[in-house]
Write an enzyme that holds these catalytic residues in place. Structure first.
Site, PDB file in Angstrom:
ATOM      1  N   MET A 174     -12.062   4.986  -0.869  1.00  0.00           N
ATOM      2  CA  MET A 174     -12.768   5.210   0.398  1.00  0.00           C
ATOM      3  C   MET A 174     -13.447   6.567   0.285  1.00  0.00           C
ATOM      4  SD  MET A 174      -9.815   3.689   2.839  1.00  0.00           S
ATOM      5  CE  MET A 174      -8.665   3.722   1.489  1.00  0.00           C
TER       6      MET A 174
ATOM      7  N   ASP B 243      -7.116  -6.178   3.903  1.00  0.00           N
ATOM      8  CA  ASP B 243      -6.461  -4.866   3.976  1.00  0.00           C
ATOM      9  C   ASP B 243      -6.502  -4.326   5.408  1.00  0.00           C
ATOM     10  OD1 ASP B 243      -5.468  -2.343   3.473  1.00  0.00           O
ATOM     11  OD2 ASP B 243      -7.152  -1.693   2.230  1.00  0.00           O
TER      12      ASP B 243
ATOM     13  N   HIS C  75      -8.281   1.571  -4.294  1.00  0.00           N
ATOM     14  CA  HIS C  75      -9.265   1.367  -3.220  1.00  0.00           C
ATOM     15  C   HIS C  75      -9.903   2.722  -2.896  1.00  0.00           C
ATOM     16  CE1 HIS C  75      -9.717   0.258   1.365  1.00  0.00           C
ATOM     17  NE2 HIS C  75     -10.887   0.414   0.770  1.00  0.00           N
TER      18      HIS C  75
ATOM     19  N   MET D 240     -11.926  -5.256   4.828  1.00  0.00           N
ATOM     20  CA  MET D 240     -11.143  -4.379   5.701  1.00  0.00           C
ATOM     21  C   MET D 240     -10.919  -5.097   7.032  1.00  0.00           C
ATOM     22  SD  MET D 240     -10.347  -1.746   4.008  1.00  0.00           S
ATOM     23  CE  MET D 240      -9.381  -1.141   5.394  1.00  0.00           C
TER      24      MET D 240
ATOM     25  N   HIS E 219      -1.221  -1.210  -4.318  1.00  0.00           N
ATOM     26  CA  HIS E 219      -2.496  -0.855  -3.677  1.00  0.00           C
ATOM     27  C   HIS E 219      -2.476   0.652  -3.404  1.00  0.00           C
ATOM     28  CE1 HIS E 219      -6.131  -1.650  -1.310  1.00  0.00           C
ATOM     29  NE2 HIS E 219      -5.678  -0.747  -0.464  1.00  0.00           N
TER      30      HIS E 219
ATOM     31  N   MET F 293      -8.894   8.646  -0.255  1.00  0.00           N
ATOM     32  CA  MET F 293      -9.764   9.022   0.874  1.00  0.00           C
ATOM     33  C   MET F 293     -10.299  10.442   0.665  1.00  0.00           C
ATOM     34  SD  MET F 293      -7.312   7.723   3.922  1.00  0.00           S
ATOM     35  CE  MET F 293      -6.568   6.092   3.893  1.00  0.00           C
TER      36      MET F 293
ATOM     37  N   ASP G 118      -4.690   3.933  -1.991  1.00  0.00           N
ATOM     38  CA  ASP G 118      -5.832   4.309  -1.157  1.00  0.00           C
ATOM     39  C   ASP G 118      -6.272   5.745  -1.435  1.00  0.00           C
ATOM     40  OD1 ASP G 118      -6.178   1.956   0.647  1.00  0.00           O
ATOM     41  OD2 ASP G 118      -4.061   2.388   1.035  1.00  0.00           O
TER      42      ASP G 118
ATOM     43  N   SER H 245       0.837  -1.200   0.000  1.00  0.00           N
ATOM     44  CA  SER H 245       0.000   0.000   0.000  1.00  0.00           C
ATOM     45  C   SER H 245       0.873   1.252   0.000  1.00  0.00           C
ATOM     46  CB  SER H 245      -0.897   0.008   1.238  1.00  0.00           C
ATOM     47  OG  SER H 245      -1.503   1.281   1.365  1.00  0.00           O
TER      48      SER H 245
HETATM   49  C1  DX5 Z   1      -6.461   1.819   5.367  1.00  0.00           C
HETATM   50  C2  DX5 Z   1      -6.039   1.469   3.986  1.00  0.00           C
HETATM   51  C3  DX5 Z   1      -4.942   0.466   3.914  1.00  0.00           C
HETATM   52  C4  DX5 Z   1      -3.678   0.853   4.637  1.00  0.00           C
HETATM   53  C5  DX5 Z   1      -3.118  -0.431   5.180  1.00  0.00           C
HETATM   54  O1  DX5 Z   1      -7.655   2.494   5.333  1.00  0.00           O
HETATM   55  O2  DX5 Z   1      -7.112   0.946   3.235  1.00  0.00           O
HETATM   56  O3  DX5 Z   1      -4.680   0.080   2.570  1.00  0.00           O
HETATM   57  O4  DX5 Z   1      -2.720   1.467   3.824  1.00  0.00           O
HETATM   58  O5  DX5 Z   1      -2.013  -0.137   5.938  1.00  0.00           O
HETATM   59  P1  DX5 Z   1      -1.400  -1.167   6.992  1.00  0.00           P
HETATM   60  O6  DX5 Z   1      -0.942  -2.370   6.195  1.00  0.00           O
HETATM   61  O7  DX5 Z   1      -0.257  -0.398   7.570  1.00  0.00           O
HETATM   62  O8  DX5 Z   1      -2.460  -1.501   7.972  1.00  0.00           O
HETATM   63 ZN    ZN Z   2      -6.646   0.071   1.227  1.00  0.00          ZN
END
Ligand code: DX5
Ligand code: ZN
Length: 217
Positions: A68, A176, A66, A138, A33, A37, A35, A8
């Protein structure tokens, strides 16, 4: 199928993003990956299209994006075209018409992903599983890297695996949040196909070696 590793980028050094992308390119990792947000669906903001375009320019492995964000339908086409998503994941909790959202992703020839928050039951996917290439479970509450893994996730993986087998599908199970060297084997044994690793990789003194360890059963 051998499991896949998706580092990620949320935990990467954004001041040295190209260096970290090249590191993933050279490593045994399978996907990037990424993210996204919006500060509304989750209490955090991450990156937008200018940064995504730079990632797409340098990354040589599939981009697993991903979302969010609320109302992902507004941006599906841009994530597919500008950000060059290979897998585009929306949250079950953020879509009023999930079937329609997945059709929009399919229309762009991109793999469909549906993510579930820790409190959302996998049984709710019964009627949409056949439209879903990847289910992203998640294993922390979304919004931040480096959180503690939620143990209930193992049961969810097992239950989801049964649903996938019963419906004779090839849907992948991605996990994740809080995945690291201490739990990755148990996750694979429970039925996980793709492991997202942020802190475990980028917080490691030797990320390439950690990725190799996470890839090995
Ligand atoms: C959290 C993200 C993850 C995050 C995971 O909301 O969706 O992808 O980067 O990070 P770790 O592996 O550090 O929990
Ligand atoms: Zn993620």
């Amino acid at each position: 199928m051998k499991h896949l590793i998706a580092p990620s980028l949320l935990s990467a050094d954004f001041g040295n993003l190209q260096r970290d992308i090249e590191m993933i390119n050279q490593s045994k990792a399978d996907w990037f990956h990424i993210d996204i947000m919006d500060g509304s669906f989750v209490p955090n903001l991450s990156i937008g299209f200018p940064v995504l375009k730079s990632i797409a320019k340098h990354a040589t492995k599939p981009l697993d994006i991903h979302l969010m964000i609320q109302n992902p339908d507004l941006y599906i086409e841009r994530f597919c075209v500008e950000a060059k998503a290979d897998v585009l994941t929306v949250h079950y909790e953020a879509c009023n018409h999930l079937h329609r959202s997945l059709q929009a992703i399919k229309k762009m020839n991109v793999k469909t992903g549906v993510s579930l928050n820790p409190h959302t039951s996998v049984s709710l996917l019964e009627d949409i599983l056949c439209e879903t290439d990847v289910v992203l479970l998640m294993s922390v509450n979304p919004g931040f890297g480096g959180q503690k893994f939620i143990e209930q996730t193992y049961k969810k993986i097992e239950q989801l695996k049964k649903m996938i087998i019963n419906q004779n599908l090839n849907t992948l199970i991605e996990v994740d949040g809080g995945v690291d060297l201490s739990n990755y084997k148990q996750l694979i044994n429970a039925g996980a196909d793709v492991l997202v690793c942020g802190n475990a990789v980028f917080g490691s003194p030797d990320p390439v070696k950690t990725i190799e360890q996470l890839s090995t059963i």
